[in-house]
Design a protein around this motif. Structure first.
Motif, PDB file in Angstrom:
ATOM      1  N   THR A  23       0.845  -1.182   0.000  1.00 35.58           N
ATOM      2  CA  THR A  23       0.000   0.000   0.000  1.00 35.58           C
ATOM      3  C   THR A  23       0.882   1.234   0.000  1.00 35.58           C
ATOM      4  OG1 THR A  23      -0.107  -0.066   2.398  1.00 35.58           O
ATOM      5  CG2 THR A  23      -1.917  -1.097   1.212  1.00 35.58           C
ATOM      6  N   CYS A  24       0.358   2.299  -0.523  1.00 38.11           N
ATOM      7  CA  CYS A  24       1.113   3.542  -0.610  1.00 38.11           C
ATOM      8  C   CYS A  24       1.378   4.084   0.789  1.00 38.11           C
ATOM      9  CB  CYS A  24       0.311   4.553  -1.427  1.00 38.11           C
ATOM     10  SG  CYS A  24       1.109   6.162  -1.527  1.00 38.11           S
ATOM     11  N   PRO A  25       2.644   4.384   1.106  1.00 37.22           N
ATOM     12  CA  PRO A  25       2.948   4.929   2.429  1.00 37.22           C
ATOM     13  C   PRO A  25       2.455   6.362   2.612  1.00 37.22           C
ATOM     14  CG  PRO A  25       4.931   4.807   1.087  1.00 37.22           C
ATOM     15  CD  PRO A  25       3.836   4.135   0.292  1.00 37.22           C
ATOM     16  N   VAL A  26       2.064   7.003   1.539  1.00 34.06           N
ATOM     17  CA  VAL A  26       1.606   8.390   1.621  1.00 34.06           C
ATOM     18  C   VAL A  26       0.095   8.459   1.797  1.00 34.06           C
ATOM     19  CG1 VAL A  26       1.475  10.595   0.396  1.00 34.06           C
ATOM     20  CG2 VAL A  26       3.563   9.215   0.268  1.00 34.06           C
ATOM     21  N   CYS A  27      -0.633   7.792   0.886  1.00 35.53           N
ATOM     22  CA  CYS A  27      -2.088   7.924   0.939  1.00 35.53           C
ATOM     23  C   CYS A  27      -2.773   6.601   1.286  1.00 35.53           C
ATOM     24  CB  CYS A  27      -2.611   8.455  -0.395  1.00 35.53           C
ATOM     25  SG  CYS A  27      -2.441   7.296  -1.766  1.00 35.53           S
ATOM     26  N   ALA A  28      -1.975   5.537   1.494  1.00 39.34           N
ATOM     27  CA  ALA A  28      -2.503   4.228   1.918  1.00 39.34           C
ATOM     28  C   ALA A  28      -3.381   3.576   0.867  1.00 39.34           C
ATOM     29  CB  ALA A  28      -3.245   4.337   3.233  1.00 39.34           C
ATOM     30  N   THR A  50       4.337   2.753  -8.398  1.00 38.69           N
ATOM     31  CA  THR A  50       3.945   4.151  -8.470  1.00 38.69           C
ATOM     32  C   THR A  50       2.470   4.244  -8.123  1.00 38.69           C
ATOM     33  OG1 THR A  50       5.570   4.560 -10.199  1.00 38.69           O
ATOM     34  CG2 THR A  50       3.873   6.220  -9.883  1.00 38.69           C
ATOM     35  N   CYS A  51       2.165   5.075  -7.154  1.00 40.06           N
ATOM     36  CA  CYS A  51       0.788   5.226  -6.713  1.00 40.06           C
ATOM     37  C   CYS A  51      -0.031   5.981  -7.758  1.00 40.06           C
ATOM     38  CB  CYS A  51       0.761   5.965  -5.375  1.00 40.06           C
ATOM     39  SG  CYS A  51      -0.907   6.198  -4.744  1.00 40.06           S
ATOM     40  N   ASP A  52      -1.149   5.390  -8.132  1.00 37.11           N
ATOM     41  CA  ASP A  52      -2.023   6.052  -9.105  1.00 37.11           C
ATOM     42  C   ASP A  52      -2.722   7.259  -8.501  1.00 37.11           C
ATOM     43  OD1 ASP A  52      -1.421   4.320 -11.138  1.00 37.11           O
ATOM     44  OD2 ASP A  52      -3.082   2.969 -10.690  1.00 37.11           O
TER      45      ASP A  52
HETATM   46 ZN   LIG Z   1      -0.422   7.305  -2.803  1.00 36.33          ZN
END
Ligand SMILES: [Zn+2]
Length: 70
Positions: A23-28, A50-52
């Motif tokens: 999972t994205c560490p920024v926005c989960a 890369t987080c979409d």
């Molecule tokens: Zn993200």
């Protein structure tokens, strides 16, 4: 009279979706697929994610255990 063939009802169920994905560490947000992958060694592969949602990128490394047949 031919005997009825017993068919196995056992089915292969892969892991539930998302269980092994980062999972994205920024926005989960959950990652669906890696952007790229590269073998660092014969046993270790790295994935570029890369987080979409927010565009954050990061790399994960995975080690594969070689299966030894005795
Ligand atoms: Zn993200």
């Amino acid at each position: 009279m031919p005997a009825l063939a017993a068919r196995s009802t056992k089915e292969f169920h892969p892991s539930p979706r998302g269980s092994a994905l980062p999972t994205c560490p920024v926005c989960a947000d959950s990652m669906v697929a890696a952007e790229a992958s590269a073998f660092l060694t014969d046993d270790i592969v790295s994935y570029l994610w890369t987080c979409d949602t927010c565009g954050y990128g990061f790399v994960t490394k995975h080690a594969f255990r070689k299966i030894a047949c005795n």
